[in-house]
Write a protein that holds these residues in place. Structure first.
Motif, PDB file in Angstrom:
ATOM      1  N   TYR A  22       6.788  -2.799  14.022  1.00  0.00           N
ATOM      2  CA  TYR A  22       5.980  -2.585  12.826  1.00  0.00           C
ATOM      3  C   TYR A  22       5.281  -1.239  12.946  1.00  0.00           C
ATOM      4  CZ  TYR A  22       6.707  -7.557  11.946  1.00  0.00           C
ATOM      5  OH  TYR A  22       7.285  -8.781  11.709  1.00  0.00           O
ATOM      6  N   ALA A  23       5.226  -0.511  11.844  1.00  0.00           N
ATOM      7  CA  ALA A  23       4.558   0.794  11.838  1.00  0.00           C
ATOM      8  C   ALA A  23       3.811   0.963  10.523  1.00  0.00           C
ATOM      9  CB  ALA A  23       5.563   1.917  12.023  1.00  0.00           C
ATOM     10  N   VAL A  24       2.851   1.849  10.522  1.00  0.00           N
ATOM     11  CA  VAL A  24       2.065   2.135   9.320  1.00  0.00           C
ATOM     12  C   VAL A  24       2.023   3.646   9.101  1.00  0.00           C
ATOM     13  CG1 VAL A  24       0.633   0.072   9.505  1.00  0.00           C
ATOM     14  CG2 VAL A  24      -0.068   2.167  10.672  1.00  0.00           C
ATOM     15  N   GLY A  25       1.666   4.049   7.903  1.00  0.00           N
ATOM     16  CA  GLY A  25       1.553   5.463   7.599  1.00  0.00           C
ATOM     17  C   GLY A  25       0.894   5.662   6.247  1.00  0.00           C
ATOM     18  N   THR A  26       0.834   6.907   5.798  1.00  0.00           N
ATOM     19  CA  THR A  26       0.205   7.239   4.523  1.00  0.00           C
ATOM     20  C   THR A  26       1.148   8.101   3.685  1.00  0.00           C
ATOM     21  OG1 THR A  26      -1.992   7.206   5.543  1.00  0.00           O
ATOM     22  CG2 THR A  26      -1.800   8.289   3.417  1.00  0.00           C
ATOM     23  N   VAL A  27       1.232   7.782   2.385  1.00  0.00           N
ATOM     24  CA  VAL A  27       2.070   8.530   1.464  1.00  0.00           C
ATOM     25  C   VAL A  27       1.214   8.999   0.288  1.00  0.00           C
ATOM     26  CG1 VAL A  27       2.772   6.432   0.231  1.00  0.00           C
ATOM     27  CG2 VAL A  27       4.181   8.497   0.076  1.00  0.00           C
ATOM     28  N   ARG A  28       1.508  10.187  -0.247  1.00  0.00           N
ATOM     29  CA  ARG A  28       0.760  10.730  -1.387  1.00  0.00           C
ATOM     30  C   ARG A  28       1.718  11.045  -2.528  1.00  0.00           C
ATOM     31  NH1 ARG A  28      -1.261  15.605  -3.718  1.00  0.00           N
ATOM     32  NH2 ARG A  28       0.135  16.881  -2.431  1.00  0.00           N
ATOM     33  N   ASN A  29       1.298  10.694  -3.729  1.00  0.00           N
ATOM     34  CA  ASN A  29       2.084  11.011  -4.917  1.00  0.00           C
ATOM     35  C   ASN A  29       1.799  12.464  -5.306  1.00  0.00           C
ATOM     36  OD1 ASN A  29       3.444  11.235  -7.303  1.00  0.00           O
ATOM     37  ND2 ASN A  29       2.372   9.566  -8.347  1.00  0.00           N
ATOM     38  N   ASN A  30       2.635  13.340  -4.847  1.00  0.00           N
ATOM     39  CA  ASN A  30       2.475  14.770  -5.113  1.00  0.00           C
ATOM     40  C   ASN A  30       3.223  15.208  -6.366  1.00  0.00           C
ATOM     41  OD1 ASN A  30       4.781  14.097  -3.491  1.00  0.00           O
ATOM     42  ND2 ASN A  30       5.204  16.279  -3.304  1.00  0.00           N
ATOM     43  N   SER A  77       0.745   0.789  -6.728  1.00  0.00           N
ATOM     44  CA  SER A  77       1.235   1.954  -7.461  1.00  0.00           C
ATOM     45  C   SER A  77       0.372   3.165  -7.174  1.00  0.00           C
ATOM     46  CB  SER A  77       1.247   1.649  -8.961  1.00  0.00           C
ATOM     47  OG  SER A  77      -0.052   1.254  -9.381  1.00  0.00           O
ATOM     48  N   LEU A  78       0.915   4.341  -7.514  1.00  0.00           N
ATOM     49  CA  LEU A  78       0.210   5.590  -7.214  1.00  0.00           C
ATOM     50  C   LEU A  78       0.153   6.495  -8.439  1.00  0.00           C
ATOM     51  CD1 LEU A  78       1.788   6.503  -3.744  1.00  0.00           C
ATOM     52  CD2 LEU A  78      -0.552   5.742  -4.163  1.00  0.00           C
ATOM     53  N   LYS A  79      -1.065   6.873  -8.839  1.00  0.00           N
ATOM     54  CA  LYS A  79      -1.227   7.877  -9.879  1.00  0.00           C
ATOM     55  C   LYS A  79      -0.959   9.253  -9.271  1.00  0.00           C
ATOM     56  CE  LYS A  79      -4.855   5.294 -12.303  1.00  0.00           C
ATOM     57  NZ  LYS A  79      -6.273   5.323 -12.743  1.00  0.00           N
ATOM     58  N   PRO A  80      -0.671  10.252 -10.078  1.00  0.00           N
ATOM     59  CA  PRO A  80      -0.476  11.605  -9.531  1.00  0.00           C
ATOM     60  C   PRO A  80      -1.675  12.036  -8.691  1.00  0.00           C
ATOM     61  CG  PRO A  80       0.211  11.536 -11.811  1.00  0.00           C
ATOM     62  CD  PRO A  80      -0.428  10.204 -11.541  1.00  0.00           C
ATOM     63  N   GLY A  81      -1.395  12.464  -7.464  1.00  0.00           N
ATOM     64  CA  GLY A  81      -2.442  12.909  -6.554  1.00  0.00           C
ATOM     65  C   GLY A  81      -3.011  11.829  -5.662  1.00  0.00           C
ATOM     66  N   ASP A  82      -2.748  10.546  -5.974  1.00  0.00           N
ATOM     67  CA  ASP A  82      -3.285   9.446  -5.168  1.00  0.00           C
ATOM     68  C   ASP A  82      -2.493   9.252  -3.882  1.00  0.00           C
ATOM     69  OD1 ASP A  82      -5.232   8.980  -6.974  1.00  0.00           O
ATOM     70  OD2 ASP A  82      -4.440   7.064  -7.725  1.00  0.00           O
ATOM     71  N   SER A  83      -3.169   8.683  -2.879  1.00  0.00           N
ATOM     72  CA  SER A  83      -2.536   8.348  -1.601  1.00  0.00           C
ATOM     73  C   SER A  83      -2.655   6.855  -1.338  1.00  0.00           C
ATOM     74  CB  SER A  83      -3.191   9.122  -0.449  1.00  0.00           C
ATOM     75  OG  SER A  83      -3.002  10.517  -0.591  1.00  0.00           O
ATOM     76  N   SER A  84      -1.765   6.342  -0.520  1.00  0.00           N
ATOM     77  CA  SER A  84      -1.786   4.924  -0.170  1.00  0.00           C
ATOM     78  C   SER A  84      -1.149   4.736   1.196  1.00  0.00           C
ATOM     79  CB  SER A  84      -1.031   4.105  -1.213  1.00  0.00           C
ATOM     80  OG  SER A  84      -0.935   2.743  -0.825  1.00  0.00           O
ATOM     81  N   SER A  85      -1.516   3.661   1.859  1.00  0.00           N
ATOM     82  CA  SER A  85      -0.875   3.327   3.129  1.00  0.00           C
ATOM     83  C   SER A  85       0.447   2.616   2.861  1.00  0.00           C
ATOM     84  CB  SER A  85      -1.790   2.430   3.964  1.00  0.00           C
ATOM     85  OG  SER A  85      -2.042   1.216   3.287  1.00  0.00           O
ATOM     86  N   PHE A  86       1.327   2.631   3.850  1.00  0.00           N
ATOM     87  CA  PHE A  86       2.578   1.885   3.749  1.00  0.00           C
ATOM     88  C   PHE A  86       2.887   1.214   5.078  1.00  0.00           C
ATOM     89  CE2 PHE A  86       3.943   6.227   4.929  1.00  0.00           C
ATOM     90  CZ  PHE A  86       4.690   5.968   6.067  1.00  0.00           C
ATOM     91  N   ASP A  87       3.712   0.181   4.999  1.00  0.00           N
ATOM     92  CA  ASP A  87       4.150  -0.550   6.181  1.00  0.00           C
ATOM     93  C   ASP A  87       5.639  -0.332   6.391  1.00  0.00           C
ATOM     94  OD1 ASP A  87       1.645  -1.782   6.732  1.00  0.00           O
ATOM     95  OD2 ASP A  87       2.026  -3.208   5.112  1.00  0.00           O
ATOM     96  N   LEU A  88       6.029  -0.264   7.634  1.00  0.00           N
ATOM     97  CA  LEU A  88       7.443  -0.163   8.010  1.00  0.00           C
ATOM     98  C   LEU A  88       7.777  -1.289   8.967  1.00  0.00           C
ATOM     99  CD1 LEU A  88       8.004   3.624   8.825  1.00  0.00           C
ATOM    100  CD2 LEU A  88       9.156   2.334   7.030  1.00  0.00           C
ATOM    101  N   SER A  89       8.979  -1.794   8.879  1.00  0.00           N
ATOM    102  CA  SER A  89       9.428  -2.771   9.868  1.00  0.00           C
ATOM    103  C   SER A  89      10.905  -2.578  10.150  1.00  0.00           C
ATOM    104  CB  SER A  89       9.172  -4.202   9.399  1.00  0.00           C
ATOM    105  OG  SER A  89       9.949  -4.504   8.254  1.00  0.00           O
ATOM    106  N   SER A  90      11.300  -2.896  11.367  1.00  0.00           N
ATOM    107  CA  SER A  90      12.701  -2.819  11.772  1.00  0.00           C
ATOM    108  C   SER A  90      13.031  -4.081  12.536  1.00  0.00           C
ATOM    109  CB  SER A  90      12.941  -1.597  12.653  1.00  0.00           C
ATOM    110  OG  SER A  90      14.269  -1.575  13.114  1.00  0.00           O
ATOM    111  N   GLN A  91      14.084  -4.751  12.137  1.00  0.00           N
ATOM    112  CA  GLN A  91      14.447  -6.017  12.764  1.00  0.00           C
ATOM    113  C   GLN A  91      15.829  -5.960  13.395  1.00  0.00           C
ATOM    114  OE1 GLN A  91      14.056  -8.745   9.476  1.00  0.00           O
ATOM    115  NE2 GLN A  91      11.878  -9.068   9.873  1.00  0.00           N
ATOM    116  N   GLU A  92      16.091  -6.969  14.213  1.00  0.00           N
ATOM    117  CA  GLU A  92      17.411  -7.173  14.811  1.00  0.00           C
ATOM    118  C   GLU A  92      17.857  -6.018  15.689  1.00  0.00           C
ATOM    119  OE1 GLU A  92      18.112 -10.076  14.535  1.00  0.00           O
ATOM    120  OE2 GLU A  92      17.119 -10.702  12.718  1.00  0.00           O
TER     121      GLU A  92
END
Length: 237
Positions: free
Chosen positions: A160-168, A200-215
């Protein structure tokens, strides 16, 4: 086990009535065969065989001059005689992003159950239907320094991993699709991971995200040090 993808076997389902006429010239047949091919280059690939499963991860690149919709990409395992392995169930494929403009990359994960007692050295065959992309795709900005393994959540054979993405972009992003490649300390490719942003992300907004990898075997996941992440959003044209 290092696998080789048969890029020359990327098949496009096309309506070519009358194109199989025996009187057709060799040059015409060759030209039509070339038109059916899509240049997909395998940038990275890795496979694992364990616990009655066979998993395959890859990063592919669209080297054609067309925008490709790879959402319905199919993967089968073939033997040395170029025949689909009769002992396996068709691989369950996960792809992100699923719309690729020329030069863009996508992350792939595929899992299939197979009879490992008969499973030796097999290659992978990808097939793509000729589906015209219905949406436009825009890449969002990922904060590379924010991506890290979430050690508070641990399961066997899952990372499991986390990060941040921005709607540029200048458009509203209703959702964001995340695909990632995982690498060891010497930048060796280990596998792929997938996820999405939270909300959801408005223009210029940022949000966290989750990643997962299985098997993927835990001993391989323990080697993961860095991630290469792609975030995309889609719009109706």
């Amino acid at each position: 086990m290092k696998l080789r993808i048969l890029v020359g076997m990327l098949l496009i389902v096309m309506a070519v009535a009358g194109c199989t006429n025996d009187n057709m010239s060799d040059s015409t047949k060759e030209k039509q065969n070339e038109e059916k091919k899509q240049d997909i280059k395998v940038v990275e690939e890795k496979s694992y065989k364990y616990d009655g499963k066979f998993t395959y991860s890859a990063i592919i690149k669209n080297e054609s001059k067309k925008t490709l919709n790879i959402n319905d990409l199919k993967i089968n395992y073939i033997n040395k005689k170029d025949q689909v392995d009769k002992n396996n169930i068709e691989a369950s494929v996960r792809v992100a992003p699923y719309i690729l403009k020329p030069g863009e990359k996508a992350y792939i994960s595929a899992e299939a159950l197979t009879d490992l007692t008969k499973f030796k050295n097999y290659d992978v065959k990808m097939t793509l239907p000729n589906v015209k992309p219905a949406n436009d795709v825009l890449k969002l900005e990922v904060n590379k320094n924010s991506v890290k393994i979430n050690k508070d959540i641990q399961d066997d054979e899952t990372i499991y991993a986390v990060g941040t993405v921005r709607n540029n972009t200048k458009k509203f992003a209703e959702y964001t699709m995340i695909g990632a490649g995982m690498y060891g300390k010497n930048h060796e490719f280990i596998g792929t991971a997938f996820g999405e942003s939270k909300g959801s992300l408005k223009p210029g907004d940022s949000s966290s995200f989750d990643l997962s990898s299985q098997e993927i075997p835990q001993k391989e996941l323990d080697k993961v040090k860095t991630f290469s992440v792609s975030a995309t959003t889609y719009f109706n044209k």
